[in-house]
Design a protein around this motif. Structure first.
Motif, PDB file in Angstrom:
ATOM      1  N   TYR A  33     -12.848 -19.874 -28.626  1.00 52.71           N
ATOM      2  CA  TYR A  33     -12.121 -20.577 -29.682  1.00 52.71           C
ATOM      3  C   TYR A  33     -10.686 -20.072 -29.820  1.00 52.71           C
ATOM      4  CZ  TYR A  33     -10.629 -21.891 -34.378  1.00 52.71           C
ATOM      5  OH  TYR A  33      -9.909 -22.361 -35.433  1.00 52.71           O
ATOM      6  N   GLN A  49     -19.334 -25.073 -28.068  1.00 56.48           N
ATOM      7  CA  GLN A  49     -18.929 -23.677 -27.931  1.00 56.48           C
ATOM      8  C   GLN A  49     -19.320 -23.144 -26.553  1.00 56.48           C
ATOM      9  OE1 GLN A  49     -17.369 -21.827 -30.393  1.00 56.48           O
ATOM     10  NE2 GLN A  49     -17.262 -23.727 -31.538  1.00 56.48           N
ATOM     11  N   ILE A  50     -18.786 -21.989 -26.203  1.00 53.64           N
ATOM     12  CA  ILE A  50     -19.216 -21.302 -24.991  1.00 53.64           C
ATOM     13  C   ILE A  50     -20.638 -20.797 -25.224  1.00 53.64           C
ATOM     14  CG2 ILE A  50     -18.868 -19.228 -23.594  1.00 53.64           C
ATOM     15  CD1 ILE A  50     -15.886 -19.625 -23.902  1.00 53.64           C
ATOM     16  N   GLU A  51     -21.520 -21.075 -24.288  1.00 55.01           N
ATOM     17  CA  GLU A  51     -22.903 -20.628 -24.389  1.00 55.01           C
ATOM     18  C   GLU A  51     -23.130 -19.478 -23.415  1.00 55.01           C
ATOM     19  OE1 GLU A  51     -25.562 -23.902 -23.898  1.00 55.01           O
ATOM     20  OE2 GLU A  51     -24.532 -25.105 -25.412  1.00 55.01           O
ATOM     21  N   THR A  91     -12.168 -25.104 -27.201  1.00 53.93           N
ATOM     22  CA  THR A  91     -12.739 -25.938 -28.253  1.00 53.93           C
ATOM     23  C   THR A  91     -11.956 -25.753 -29.551  1.00 53.93           C
ATOM     24  OG1 THR A  91     -14.761 -26.452 -29.474  1.00 53.93           O
ATOM     25  CG2 THR A  91     -14.390 -24.144 -28.945  1.00 53.93           C
ATOM     26  N   PRO A 122     -16.359 -21.300 -34.564  1.00 51.47           N
ATOM     27  CA  PRO A 122     -17.652 -20.666 -34.272  1.00 51.47           C
ATOM     28  C   PRO A 122     -18.396 -20.281 -35.543  1.00 51.47           C
ATOM     29  CG  PRO A 122     -15.883 -19.643 -33.009  1.00 51.47           C
ATOM     30  CD  PRO A 122     -15.248 -20.532 -34.014  1.00 51.47           C
ATOM     31  N   SER A 148     -23.687 -28.201 -29.381  1.00 52.83           N
ATOM     32  CA  SER A 148     -22.550 -27.363 -29.725  1.00 52.83           C
ATOM     33  C   SER A 148     -21.420 -27.534 -28.716  1.00 52.83           C
ATOM     34  CB  SER A 148     -22.988 -25.898 -29.772  1.00 52.83           C
ATOM     35  OG  SER A 148     -21.879 -25.072 -30.028  1.00 52.83           O
ATOM     36  N   ASN A 197     -18.153 -14.030 -27.145  1.00 53.18           N
ATOM     37  CA  ASN A 197     -17.735 -15.051 -26.182  1.00 53.18           C
ATOM     38  C   ASN A 197     -17.326 -16.341 -26.890  1.00 53.18           C
ATOM     39  OD1 ASN A 197     -18.103 -13.352 -24.035  1.00 53.18           O
ATOM     40  ND2 ASN A 197     -19.958 -14.324 -23.281  1.00 53.18           N
ATOM     41  N   ARG A 198     -18.034 -16.696 -27.970  1.00 49.86           N
ATOM     42  CA  ARG A 198     -17.646 -17.888 -28.745  1.00 49.86           C
ATOM     43  C   ARG A 198     -16.276 -17.701 -29.391  1.00 49.86           C
ATOM     44  NH1 ARG A 198     -23.096 -17.531 -30.492  1.00 49.86           N
ATOM     45  NH2 ARG A 198     -22.430 -16.824 -32.554  1.00 49.86           N
ATOM     46  N   TYR A 226     -21.738 -13.989 -29.451  1.00 55.64           N
ATOM     47  CA  TYR A 226     -20.833 -14.197 -30.587  1.00 55.64           C
ATOM     48  C   TYR A 226     -19.381 -13.960 -30.165  1.00 55.64           C
ATOM     49  CZ  TYR A 226     -18.653 -13.493 -35.151  1.00 55.64           C
ATOM     50  OH  TYR A 226     -17.823 -13.582 -36.239  1.00 55.64           O
TER      51      TYR A 226
END
Length: 197
Positions: A183, A4-6, A189, A193, A2, A178-179, A176
């Motif tokens: 974005y 995305q931020i994890e 990114t 998400p 991914s 944070n993603r 969720y």
């Protein structure tokens, strides 16, 4: 993999500190004041607004006009999101460890590798609009996490245990959001998400 931020939060499920859980809203006050100092307030006679502590506009302008993401803005936004997540984890009774100002082993927020040349330079102009469905679903998740937190708080205060199913929902909601922030606001990114926790 991914882009995305994890977010990972190690939740202590057993042998929780009941006293600090009971007084959590009082104990969170000093660190809440600290983080709110990064959110400048602008008061006008016609308008009263609160701006988040993230650097959003400079990042958007840098991407649109220079197709660059300044490293100092990325570092600040990364550190600020990590601190916010540590505070959320403590406030939502996921951990008994008081939120540190520096990184810790309990809460981990990992940004994807940001390549400004690979980012669409015009997408920052509309990401806020494209994220509206994410915000709506996120509000539903936030209400869900609120009720899970109330139940978990009562459980921790009475038994000293945090239910695992509550932890999964609350941690998923934080991840969720944070993603979404990564974005729509931080623009690390262009990958949209997912709607799942």
């Amino acid at each position: 993999m991914s882009n995305q931020i994890e977010t990972q939060i190690d939740v202590s499920l057993t042998e929780r500190n009941r006293l600090t859980a009971f007084f959590r809203l009082i104990l969170i006050a000093p660190i809440a004041i600290f983080i709110l100092s990064f959110a400048p307030q602008q008061f006008d006679s016609d308008n009263m607004s609160l701006i988040a502590g993230f650097f959003v506009l400079p990042v958007a302008l840098s991407i649109v006009f220079r197709q660059a993401y300044p490293s100092y803005l990325l570092a600040f936004n990364d550190a600020f999101l990590s601190l916010s997540t540590r505070i959320d984890a403590y406030l939502l009774v996921l951990t008994d460890e008081y939120p540190s100002l520096e990184e810790n082993d309990v809460v981990s927020v990992t940004f994807p590798e940001v390549d400004p040349k690979a980012l669409n330079r015009y997408l920052p102009l509309v990401k806020w609009f494209l994220a509206i469905p994410l915000y709506i679903v996120g509000l539903i998740y936030a209400i869900y996490a609120f009720f899970l937190t109330i139940f978990a708080w009562v459980s921790v205060v009475l038994t000293g245990n945090y239910p695992e199913w509550c932890a999964e929902g609350v941690v998923g909601t934080i991840a969720y959001w944070n993603r979404i922030v990564g974005y729509a606001l931080l623009m690390v990114t262009d990958e949209y998400p997912t709607f799942s926790l």
